[in-house]
Design a protein around this motif. Structure first.
Motif, short mmCIF file in Angstrom:
data_model
loop_
_atom_site.label_atom_id
_atom_site.label_comp_id
_atom_site.label_asym_id
_atom_site.label_seq_id
_atom_site.Cartn_x
_atom_site.Cartn_y
_atom_site.Cartn_z
N ILE A 63 0.85 -1.19 0.00
CA ILE A 63 0.00 0.00 0.00
C ILE A 63 0.88 1.24 0.00
N ILE A 64 0.64 2.13 -0.94
CA ILE A 64 1.36 3.40 -1.01
C ILE A 64 0.33 4.53 -1.01
N VAL A 65 0.46 5.44 -0.07
CA VAL A 65 -0.40 6.63 -0.02
C VAL A 65 0.48 7.84 -0.33
N ILE A 66 0.20 8.49 -1.45
CA ILE A 66 0.94 9.68 -1.86
C ILE A 66 0.05 10.89 -1.62
N LEU A 67 0.52 11.80 -0.78
CA LEU A 67 -0.28 12.96 -0.39
C LEU A 67 0.40 14.23 -0.86
N ALA A 68 -0.28 15.00 -1.70
CA ALA A 68 0.21 16.33 -2.08
C ALA A 68 -0.22 17.34 -1.02
N ASP A 69 0.38 18.51 -1.03
CA ASP A 69 0.14 19.51 0.00
C ASP A 69 -0.40 20.79 -0.65
N ASP A 70 -1.67 21.10 -0.38
CA ASP A 70 -2.31 22.31 -0.94
C ASP A 70 -2.47 22.23 -2.46
N LEU A 71 -2.67 21.05 -2.99
CA LEU A 71 -2.83 20.89 -4.44
C LEU A 71 -4.31 20.96 -4.79
N SER A 72 -4.65 21.90 -5.63
CA SER A 72 -6.04 22.11 -6.04
C SER A 72 -6.50 21.02 -7.00
N LEU A 73 -7.79 20.76 -6.98
CA LEU A 73 -8.40 19.89 -7.98
C LEU A 73 -8.05 20.38 -9.38
N GLY A 368 -1.73 33.86 -4.00
CA GLY A 368 -1.80 34.56 -5.28
C GLY A 368 -1.46 33.67 -6.45
N ALA A 369 -1.23 32.38 -6.19
CA ALA A 369 -0.85 31.44 -7.26
C ALA A 369 -1.92 30.39 -7.49
N ALA A 370 -2.48 29.84 -6.43
CA ALA A 370 -3.47 28.77 -6.56
C ALA A 370 -4.83 29.35 -6.95
N ASP A 371 -5.53 28.63 -7.79
CA ASP A 371 -6.86 29.05 -8.24
C ASP A 371 -7.72 27.80 -8.35
N ASN A 372 -8.70 27.68 -7.47
CA ASN A 372 -9.56 26.51 -7.44
C ASN A 372 -10.78 26.62 -8.35
N SER A 373 -10.95 27.76 -8.97
CA SER A 373 -12.13 27.98 -9.81
C SER A 373 -12.17 26.97 -10.95
N LEU A 486 -25.68 20.68 -4.72
CA LEU A 486 -24.47 20.48 -5.52
C LEU A 486 -24.75 19.83 -6.86
N ALA A 487 -25.86 19.12 -6.99
CA ALA A 487 -26.20 18.53 -8.29
C ALA A 487 -26.51 19.62 -9.31
N GLN A 488 -27.09 20.71 -8.83
CA GLN A 488 -27.46 21.82 -9.72
C GLN A 488 -26.46 22.97 -9.66
N ASP A 489 -25.69 23.02 -8.59
CA ASP A 489 -24.84 24.19 -8.35
C ASP A 489 -23.55 23.75 -7.66
N LYS A 490 -22.73 23.00 -8.39
CA LYS A 490 -21.46 22.50 -7.84
C LYS A 490 -20.53 23.65 -7.46
N HIS A 491 -20.71 24.79 -8.10
CA HIS A 491 -19.81 25.93 -7.85
C HIS A 491 -20.30 26.82 -6.72
N GLU A 492 -21.39 26.44 -6.08
CA GLU A 492 -21.91 27.09 -4.87
C GLU A 492 -22.14 28.60 -5.05
N GLN A 493 -22.89 28.90 -6.07
CA GLN A 493 -23.19 30.31 -6.37
C GLN A 493 -24.56 30.74 -5.86
N GLN A 494 -25.47 29.78 -5.65
CA GLN A 494 -26.84 30.12 -5.28
C GLN A 494 -27.18 29.56 -3.90
#
Length: 542
Positions: A63-73, A368-373, A486-494
């Protein structure tokens, strides 16, 4: 909730005199003295002394678990990221399963790691917010930081009862000796174990990796460390205007930021992301003939922002210096992951090794570098950008290639899945929160089942619950409650809380029932990070 008040100039004599008289009194408060449950410690000790036999003729999987740190989707090209082609990370999902709704149990480093490594909501054992090496020493220092310094969005928490721990209590922060780690559990089945990279689950003697089931540790204990000496030839350094950045550079590789091998400080010159991979590869090669578990928590792309010139030069077309070095660091991370996967291939271990890749939380937008949008928010928030992370698994010959799994899963499931594969008899004195994901991936009778009826998050006053397509976020400090479909608004705008009061009430009830299983945080926050989401302001405890 009282609104925070700021007194910056024109302080009256009536305030100054008490500060001068009482300001240097130490601020330790017995409220946060940490007392561990002796019965649980004794049970853990007895359990770990018993070795479990393996009667099955089938070899136990590595078993190998590789964990990134602050990595956006959105830093990963398999999820639609366009700035860096993360071909090696992508290949893990392409060769196995990609989880579209993969969640971490906290949008900040240390608590999310504590949940992952124990398979339990970290709030069950008081690991609710980040651990701290330092609190205000006295009331004068507290007053200056809270009222006179420009700390940007990092607001000093205002504790009405001066509730900060004593030095002795602060030293106990971290993974408590009552909890089992995945490494400890797997060792009872004969696994060799290693942790290679960032720890950030405690600095005291009972919490460090080699005392928590890991045979070998290479890396550092703190939330960050330099990737290379600042003056090393071929290293590009990018400092940020963010309030936290000077502290990180100032720490360098001192104290808990030092590079260690089995708790011994060593001098390291190689770029850290590359070195973590090479240490992992050497350890895997040395243990290739026995079942092994290796936890590989990279520090990339967490600050400080440093990259080798070779990677940095590949992003000369990026105008923003912060984004340019950030992308270079992700490219280096991807190559490091690729080298680990290549090692498995060369050693003919791919078909007997489960590889899991994920991030500890979303991207840190304050850099100022990461952008999850298009996802909303990021690190320090329970919006999707903070907790919905890249999450993939590969096990060649077992998990079909190219699977896409769309139902919500959790990092807590890594513990449950791994221990099930190892055929472990788990401790009976506690409840675990993860789910073995293998039946959901391999058994067609599970097609209509969901791993989790609901998922929960709590960081003191900042709370959330997802149940089905509904997601509720409640910030008691900001006095805001929002509901999303989230089915209708995954981006959480409404925010549809007003349209669905019954859903809000139902989710709040679910949350309160979940909270009954928890204990208060073992230590208090230092800061309240101010989150700007459109016209709304939220807070997150640090």
């Amino acid at each position: 909730m009282k609104k925070r008040t700021k007194i910056r100039l024109g302080i009256g004599v009536g305030i100054l005199i008490p500060l001068l008289i009482f300001g240097f009194w130490p601020m330790g408060n017995p409220k946060y003295n940490i007392v561990f449950d002796k019965d649980k410690i004794d049970y853990r000790h007895r359990y770990l002394q018993q070795q479990q036999t393996h009667s099955d003729s089938t070899p136990l999987p590595n078993i190998i678990v590789i964990l990134a740190d602050d990595l956006s989707l959105m830093d990963v090209s398999r999820y639609g990221g366009q700035h860096v082609h993360t071909k090696h990370i992508d290949a893990i999902g392409a060769n196995g399963v990609t989880f579209k709704e993969g969640y971490i149990s906290s949008p900040i480093c240390a608590p999310s790691r504590a949940g992952l490594i124990t398979g339990r909501y970290q709030q069950r054992f008081g690991f609710e917010i980040n651990i701290h090496e330092r609190y205000p020493k006295n009331r004068i220092e507290y007053f200056v930081y809270a009222n006179l310094l420009n700390t940007g969005d990092w607001k000093v928490a205002q504790h009405e009862d001066w509730a900060v721990p004593t030095f002795e209590a602060m030293h106990k922060q971290g993974l408590p000796p009552t909890e089992f780690t995945l490494a400890e559990i797997l060792k009872t089945k004969g696994y060799h174990t290693a942790a290679i990279g960032k720890w950030h689950m405690g600095y005291n003697e009972t919490a460090i990796p080699i005392k928590r089931g890991f045979d070998y540790h290479y890396g550092f204990y703190e939330a960050f460390s330099l990737y290379a000496p600042e003056d090393k030839e071929g290293i590009i350094n990018q400092k940020l205007s963010d309030f936290s950045d000077p502290h990180i550079w100032g720490k360098g590789r001192t104290g808990n930021c030092a590079i260690r091998k089995n708790d011994q400080v060593i001098k390291e010159d190689t770029y850290l992301t590359t070195k973590i991979a090479s240490e992992t590869n050497a350890w895997i090669k040395a243990h290739k003939d026995d079942p092994f578990f290796v936890y590989v928590p990279f520090s990339a792309p967490h600050t400080p922002f440093q990259a080798t010139k070779a990677y940095y030069d590949q992003y000369a077309h990026i105008e923003s210096p912060e984004k340019r070095i950030y992308y270079a660091m992700i490219h280096a991370l991807d190559d490091a992951v690729g080298s680990i996967m290549q090692q498995l291939k060369e050693l003919h271990l791919e078909e007997n090794t489960l590889v899991i890749f994920l991030s500890d939380n979303g991207g840190a937008t304050y850099t100022g570098a990461a952008d999850n949008s298009p996802l909303k928010g990021g690190k320090f928030t329970n919006f999707e950008g903070g907790i919905n992370v890249p999450f993939m698994m590969q096990w060649k010959g077992t998990i079909p290639q190219g699977m896409i799994y769309k139902k919500p899963v959790s990092a807590l499931d890594i513990f449950a899945t791994s221990t099930a594969l190892a055929q472990v008899n788990l401790p009976k004195d506690r409840e675990f929160d993860g789910v073995n994901l293998m039946p959901y991936l391999l058994d067609s009778t599970y097609n209509d089942k969901v791993p989790h009826e609901a998922l929960f998050w709590r960081s003191e006053y900042h709370k959330a619950v997802r149940k089905g397509d509904w997601k509720l976020i409640q910030d008691d400090l900001a006095q805001r409650t929002v509901l999303y479909n989230l089915a209708q608004d995954k981006h959480e705008q409404q925010n549809v809380a007003h349209q669905h009061p019954a859903v809000v009430q139902s989710l709040q009830t679910d949350f309160k029932n979940w909270e009954k299983k928890l204990i208060p945080s073992n230590w208090p926050r230092v800061m309240d990070y101010e989150i700007h989401a459109g016209q709304a302001v939220y807070y997150f405890p640090l």
